[in-house]
Structures are given as structure tokens and as C-alpha cells.
Design an enzyme around this catalytic site. Structure first.
Site, PDB file in Angstrom:
ATOM      1  N   ASP A  67      56.965 -10.438 -24.465  1.00 19.66           N
ATOM      2  CA  ASP A  67      55.634 -10.067 -23.977  1.00 19.66           C
ATOM      3  C   ASP A  67      54.765 -11.337 -23.939  1.00 19.66           C
ATOM      4  OD1 ASP A  67      53.763  -7.341 -23.882  1.00 19.66           O
ATOM      5  OD2 ASP A  67      52.674  -9.101 -24.624  1.00 19.66           O
ATOM      6  N   ASP A  93      53.931  -8.234 -18.810  1.00 16.28           N
ATOM      7  CA  ASP A  93      52.638  -8.871 -18.524  1.00 16.28           C
ATOM      8  C   ASP A  93      52.807 -10.383 -18.346  1.00 16.28           C
ATOM      9  OD1 ASP A  93      53.235  -9.093 -21.216  1.00 16.28           O
ATOM     10  OD2 ASP A  93      51.379  -8.150 -21.931  1.00 16.28           O
ATOM     11  N   HIS A  99      51.600  -5.068 -31.492  1.00 14.08           N
ATOM     12  CA  HIS A  99      50.433  -5.622 -32.206  1.00 14.08           C
ATOM     13  C   HIS A  99      50.058  -4.813 -33.449  1.00 14.08           C
ATOM     14  CE1 HIS A  99      49.714  -8.535 -29.114  1.00 14.08           C
ATOM     15  NE2 HIS A  99      49.442  -7.633 -28.186  1.00 14.08           N
ATOM     16  N   HIS A 124      51.902 -11.727 -24.967  1.00 10.65           N
ATOM     17  CA  HIS A 124      51.122 -11.844 -26.203  1.00 10.65           C
ATOM     18  C   HIS A 124      52.047 -11.947 -27.412  1.00 10.65           C
ATOM     19  CE1 HIS A 124      48.647  -9.469 -23.297  1.00 10.65           C
ATOM     20  NE2 HIS A 124      47.767 -10.384 -23.645  1.00 10.65           N
TER      21      HIS A 124
HETATM   22 ZN   LIG Z   1      51.170  -8.060 -23.947  1.00 13.96          ZN
END
Ligand SMILES: [Zn+2]
Length: 296
Positions: free
Chosen positions: A145, A233, A108, A147
Site C-alpha cells: 500500500d 493507491d 493502520h 501508506h
Molecule cells: Zn493506503
């Protein structure tokens, strides 16, 4: 690490100590002022960063440098010149697969700010390092991931030397990113591939998406090295992710990664850990994924 040490294949694995990335290497992706600001902030005792969803302390800066350096350590180990003479293999062990259980994660983090639990973008720094220090010209990055890997996408948005493919949960943190229509710009147009998936997606959904979108794109691109932002995750028992991937699913994802790396990459794969917030899910995910990668 406990789960890895218990895995049947662990005796065939070499454990190597990561070095710290130098500030110059971190600055392959990040603004020097940002790198220095993070260092000063950590050294002053740390605090909760406004764009980062966790606090940092004095140990966070060296930890972040080591997380960034782990990928570089693996790159140097995998790409070092072949031993001479080539037929004498003594001391000339070759590796093609590297895994770094990095904390903090990185995908990120953007040019001049931290995000999520990420300070420096470990995988983007590694890709730039491969381009500039090892003179590779085609790097493939698969990010599974839960996200969207917004920081990695931003780093290579206009760069046709890096094919970035992210599979992530639709309409989820970091919101309004990673839409199907987001494909890069300028020379980089078509070198970003976003595949949002609905909440609750499981093994079949992931494998179908990889087979339908990721594999054809990577086959066309024919990367010289495959990098993976592996977030566990997406595991079914993760407290944050809301997906349903199982150990068998991660093993099947690893089979696809091997396929992606079967062309010019000659099996070279470096995987960096991103998210994963259930310790048991993380252990099952890492050992299933890595075990299958090592089986070849
Ligand atoms: Zn993540």
C-alpha cells in the site's frame, strides 16, 4: 468485483462467502474494550471518530467483522486437512491462493484505536489466527500500500514469528513512521523491514526495491504462509497516492510474491485489499495482480 467477473480467468475462480470474525478473534490483536466501544458507537448511530479519517454508521461494525473474517475464511479453506484417502480428490479441492476484497481496510488500525479508514487490522488478525489456531510459526507479510502499515508493524514489533515488510511513500501519512531504521525491537529486532520510496515512484522503483530488500529477507526467513496487504493507491491515477505503478507493474509484483511463497509456503498466498481510491485504478490493479498470481 465487476472487473474480476469480466476477467478471462474468473471462471477458474471459486467465490466463497466470508464469515464474520468473532469478537474473540478480533481481540487476538485489539483491546476488548476498544472492540466493544466500536460496537456500541456504531450501534448508537455512529459518528466521525477522532483518530479515523472517516465516519462510521450502524452497518460499519458488522462490515468490519466480515472484513476481518474474510482472511480467516480463506485461511481455513487453504489450510484444512487434506482429504482422505489422499488420492481420491472428489470433494477435496485444494486452494493455495486466496484474495479478499476487504472493506473497510485494516493496516493502520492499532491495538486500541482506529486510524485512516481502518477499524480492525484484518491482516494482523489473520496472522495471529494462523499462529494461534493453525500453529504456524513463520508468517511473511508484504505490504505494498502507498501508506505505511503502522498498525501491522506495531502488532508484530517484538515478534520474530512474523516478518513484516512494508514498501511505502516516504514522508507521507501516517507521518514519521516506517523509517528505514525502524527494524523491530527485542526478539523482533530485524523482523520489521521498512522500505520508504520517494513520491512518484513507478514500476521499476517498486520492482528494484522488492528484488533488493524484500526478496532476500523473505528467502532467509522462509515463511510458511505469505500474506499481502495489497494497496492499489500506488496506481498512477489514484487521487491520494502520488505514485506511478501500472497494471504491468502489479503483475510483476505478483511474480515476486509467487517467488516469496515458493519455499516452505508451498505457494500459499492470502492477499487482503487495503487502499485504492480510483475505481478504474483499483480494477486494473486487482485484475492485473490477481491474474498473474493465478497464472502461477
Ligand atoms: Zn493506503
Amino acid at each position: 468485483m465487476e472487473a474480476v467477473r469480466k476477467a478471462s480467468w474468473h471462471e477458474n475462480v471459486d467465490f466463497i462467502e466470508p464469515r464474520e470474525a468473532t469478537p474473540d478473534e478480533v481481540e487476538l490483536v485489539h483491546d476488548p474494550k476498544y472492540v466493544d466501544a466500536i460496537r456500541r458507537l456504531c450501534e448508537a448511530g455512529g459518528e466521525f471518530l477522532p483518530t479515523m479519517e472517516c465516519s462510521v454508521g450502524p452497518e460499519s461494525y458488522p462490515a468490519a467483522l466480515r472484513a476481518a473474517g474474510a482472511g480467516l475464511t480463506l485461511a481455513d479453506a487453504i489450510l484444512r486437512p487434506p482429504p482422505t484417502p489422499p488420492c481420491n480428490s472428489r470433494g477435496g479441492k485444494r486452494w493455495s491462493i486466496g484474495f479478499a476484497p476487504t472493506r473497510p481496510p485494516g493496516h493502520h488500525a492499532v491495538h486500541d484505536r482506529p486510524m485512516g479508514f481502518c477499524m480492525f487490522n484484518n491482516i494482523a488478525i489473520l496472522a495471529r489466527y494462523l499462529l494461534t489456531r493453525h500453529n504456524l510459526t513463520r508468517i511473511g507479510i508484504l505490504d505494498f500500500d502507498v501508506h505505511h502499515g503502522n498498525g501491522t508493524e506495531a502488532a508484530f514489533w517484538r515478534d520474530p514469528r512474523v516478518l513484516f515488510c512494508s514498501l511505502h511513500r516516504d514522508n507521507f501519512y501516517p507521518y514519521n513512521r516506517g523509517r528505514r531504521a525502524d527494524r523491530g525491537e527485542g526478539d523482533g529486532e530485524g523482523f520489521t523491514l521498512n522500505v520508504p520510496l520517494p513520491a512518484g515512484s513507478g514500476d521499476d522503483d517498486y520492482l528494484k526495491a522488492i528484488d533488493r530488500y524484500a526478496i532476500p529477507a523473505f528467502e532467509d526467513f522462509d515463511p510458511q504462509m505469505v500474506l499481502v496487504s495489497a494497496g492499489f493507491d500506488t496506481h498512477w491515477n489514484d487521487p491520494l497516492g502520488g505514485m506511478r505503478v501500472t497494471g504491468a507493474g502489479y503483475a510483476s509484483i505478483a511474480e515476486r510474491v509467487l517467488k516469496i511463497a515458493s519455499g516452505s509456503a508451498e505457494g500459499r498466498i492470502i492477499t487482503l485489499l487495503e487502499g485504492g481510491y480510483s475505481l478504474s485504478g483499483l480494477a486494473e490493479g486487482v485484475t492485473s495482480y490477481l491474474g498473474r498470481l493465478l497464472e502461477g
